[in-house]
Design an enzyme around this catalytic site. Structure first.
Site, PDB file in Angstrom:
ATOM      1  N   HIS A 185       0.737  -1.218   0.379  1.00 45.49           N
ATOM      2  CA  HIS A 185       0.294  -0.384  -0.489  1.00 45.49           C
ATOM      3  C   HIS A 185       1.059   1.888  -0.186  1.00 45.49           C
ATOM      4  O   HIS A 185       2.031   1.098   0.405  1.00 45.49           O
ATOM      5  CB  HIS A 185      -0.904   0.208   1.109  1.00 45.49           C
ATOM      6  CG  HIS A 185      -2.179   1.055   1.107  1.00 45.49           C
ATOM      7  ND1 HIS A 185      -1.533   2.570   1.216  1.00 45.49           N
ATOM      8  CD2 HIS A 185      -3.093   0.656   0.568  1.00 45.49           C
ATOM      9  CE1 HIS A 185      -3.404   3.284   1.362  1.00 45.49           C
ATOM     10  NE2 HIS A 185      -4.502   1.939   0.874  1.00 45.49           N
ATOM     11  N   ASP A 220      -7.242  -5.201   0.280  1.00 44.76           N
ATOM     12  CA  ASP A 220      -7.487  -6.459  -0.575  1.00 44.76           C
ATOM     13  C   ASP A 220      -7.915  -8.063  -0.461  1.00 44.76           C
ATOM     14  O   ASP A 220      -8.229  -8.393  -1.505  1.00 44.76           O
ATOM     15  CB  ASP A 220      -7.158  -5.355  -2.311  1.00 44.76           C
ATOM     16  CG  ASP A 220      -8.204  -4.212  -2.546  1.00 44.76           C
ATOM     17  OD1 ASP A 220      -7.277  -3.555  -3.211  1.00 44.76           O
ATOM     18  OD2 ASP A 220      -9.133  -4.192  -2.551  1.00 44.76           O
TER      19      ASP A 220
END
Ligand code: SDX
Length: 434
Positions: free
Chosen positions: A311, A369
């Site tokens: 991320h 996700d």
């Protein structure tokens, strides 16, 4: 917010410029470079905006180092456990959690904006049945701007509020219609006596020929998934919505631009990519093949990434991933799928990755996700629809960020500059001489 500190930039032949440092309520201070070009003739250079604050915002706060996510100051863990999606949507849009009376009024208004103009339903038939539903979403949501363009003054707070209600309310209907269209089944109309998320699940999985039986555990799980995806500071799709909105574009067109950006596998498309990745590993032999897969990921010559990991901001565990893993466990248990091979594979892959120096040294942790595909698949949502669900949830964040930008006295049309590396000035040579 302000601060008396200043940064001094020394450049050129002994030149220096003072730049104010500004402080917010939390998080890193910023160096105000708005006068930099005027004073120095230089731009800053920051592709990907790794060190750039593009705006002031009071909506969502992320601390990537400690894995903190707050919506309007409230921890995501508390909101996901104690609130439902419309309560969180009210918070994100209005800045405060609603009282019981405020919530009832908000839910009533959203519920009565869930139908779409009947002519909008005809846009679907222009798409091939096997179109990716995100392509359909970009087209149909963009088309909403055609229905409201003349009745919308974005500088009128009431018009902006009505646009917000329409978008939050109609997205479930539009997403469910995209799914029904893809499988050749009739559209289901919303039912006003159902909750927001139960209504969406009925429009997705119900049929006109029989009553839809709501499973409260599954509805709660999907409602929590929507909460986890509602907003996330200045991510790529939110920045796209802000940039589109900075030109004064219709909010429906701006949301369509956010959907287009979210589609990318590095962003909202990662849950679809993560599930496909797990499926590929499963096909190649499952847990026994994880080592080989990890080797491919580490191989600089391969483009293989561990989808659902890493991320830009979180250099610690994404707090949403922890909540998503819990939700996945609850749903699989409710459906008697505790032994789901993909879930077991995901747990094994996560364990191995979190012990591998390649990932640890790069601070690559599971993000929102990584598990969301597994739980959505268990809920019966087809893989291609995962990012549409993400867009449904993120619409409230996008519209709140758009609204904040439009009402920000400092906002201007977004127009970044560049470091030019192309040909210097030269004259055209007639084609006969080229
Ligand atoms: C979302 O911004 C948001 O807030 C987004 C989001 C939201 O709610 O809006 O949180 C939603 O988009 C979550 C992210 C979903 N994407 C993925 O899961 C796709 C896989 N992840 C990567 O593509 C990547 O991690 C990004 C795009 C998410 C972040 O990339 P960065 O911050 O630009 O980091 P990078 O690409 O510079 O990577 C740093 C290093 C590189 O290695 P080196 O060149 O230093 O050797 O880490 C490696 C990368 O190769 N790396 C990975 C990896 N992610 C980064 N290696 C393997 N697998 C990965 N997933």
């Amino acid at each position: 917010m302000g601060s008396n500190d200043k940064a001094v930039l020394n450049y050129g032949e002994g030149q220096a410029v003072e730049l104010p440092i500004m402080s917010g309520s939390m998080g890193p201070d910023v160096v105000d470079i708005r006068q930099l070009y005027a004073k120095t003739g230089m731009f800053t250079y920051d592709p990907g905006f790794m060190s750039t604050a593009a705006c002031r915002s009071a909506i969502t706060y992320i601390d990537g180092d400690t894995g903190v996510l707050l919506y309007r100051g409230y921890p995501i863990e508390q909101l996901a456990q104690q609130c439902d999606f419309l309560e969180v949507a009210y918070l994100i849009l209005n800045g405060e959690l609603p009282s019981a009376e405020q919530k009832a009024k908000f839910v009533y208004t959203v519920t009565r904006h869930t139908m779409v103009h009947d002519q909008l339903t005809r846009f679907y038939s222009g798409f091939r049945r096997d179109s990716h539903p995100m392509a359909v979403m970009v087209g149909v949501v963009g088309a909403l701007s055609a229905f409201y363009h003349d009745s919308l003054d974005i500088n009128d707070p009431h018009h902006r509020e009505v646009a917000a209600f329409r978008l939050v309310a109609k997205m479930p209907t539009i997403v469910a219609m995209a799914y029904k269209y893809s499988i050749g089944l009739p559209f289901m109309y919303p039912k006003n006596d159902l909750s927001y998320t139960a209504n969406f699940m009925r429009m997705m999985f119900g049929v006109p020929t029989e009553d839809y039986v709501v499973n409260d555990v599954l509805v709660r799980a999907l409602d929590r998934i929507l909460i986890l995806h509602a907003d996330h500071e200045q991510n790529a799709s939110t920045s796209t919505v802000r940039l589109a909105g900075s030109s004064g574009a219709n909010p429906f067109a701006c949301i369509a631009s956010g959907i287009a950006c979210l589609w990318g596998p590095a962003h909202g498309g990662a849950n679809e990519a993560a599930l496909n990745m797990l499926g590929d590993i499963q096909k190649q032999g499952g847990v026994a093949k994880i080592g080989e897969f990890i080797r491919q990921v580490k191989d600089k010559n391969s483009t293989v990434k561990l989808m659902g990991f890493g991320h830009r901001v979180y250099k610690n565990y994404d707090p949403r991933a922890k909540l998503m893993r819990e939700t996945t466990h609850e749903v699989l248990h409710e459906l008697g799928l505790q032994d789901d091979p993909l879930f077991k594979l995901a747990i094994a892959l996560e364990k191995i990755a979190l012990e591998d120096d390649y990932f640890v040294s790069r601070k690559l942790y599971p993000n929102v996700d990584f598990y969301s595909g597994i739980v959505q698949r268990a809920l019966g949502i087809p893989t291609a629809m995962f990012t549409c669900i993400f867009a449904l949830a993120r619409t409230v964040g996008w519209i709140a960020q758009w609204n904040e930008m439009i009402s920000d006295s400092e906002q201007k049309i977004g127009r970044p500059r560049q470091l030019f590396t192309g040909a210097t000035r030269r004259d055209v040579v007639p084609i006969a001489q080229r």
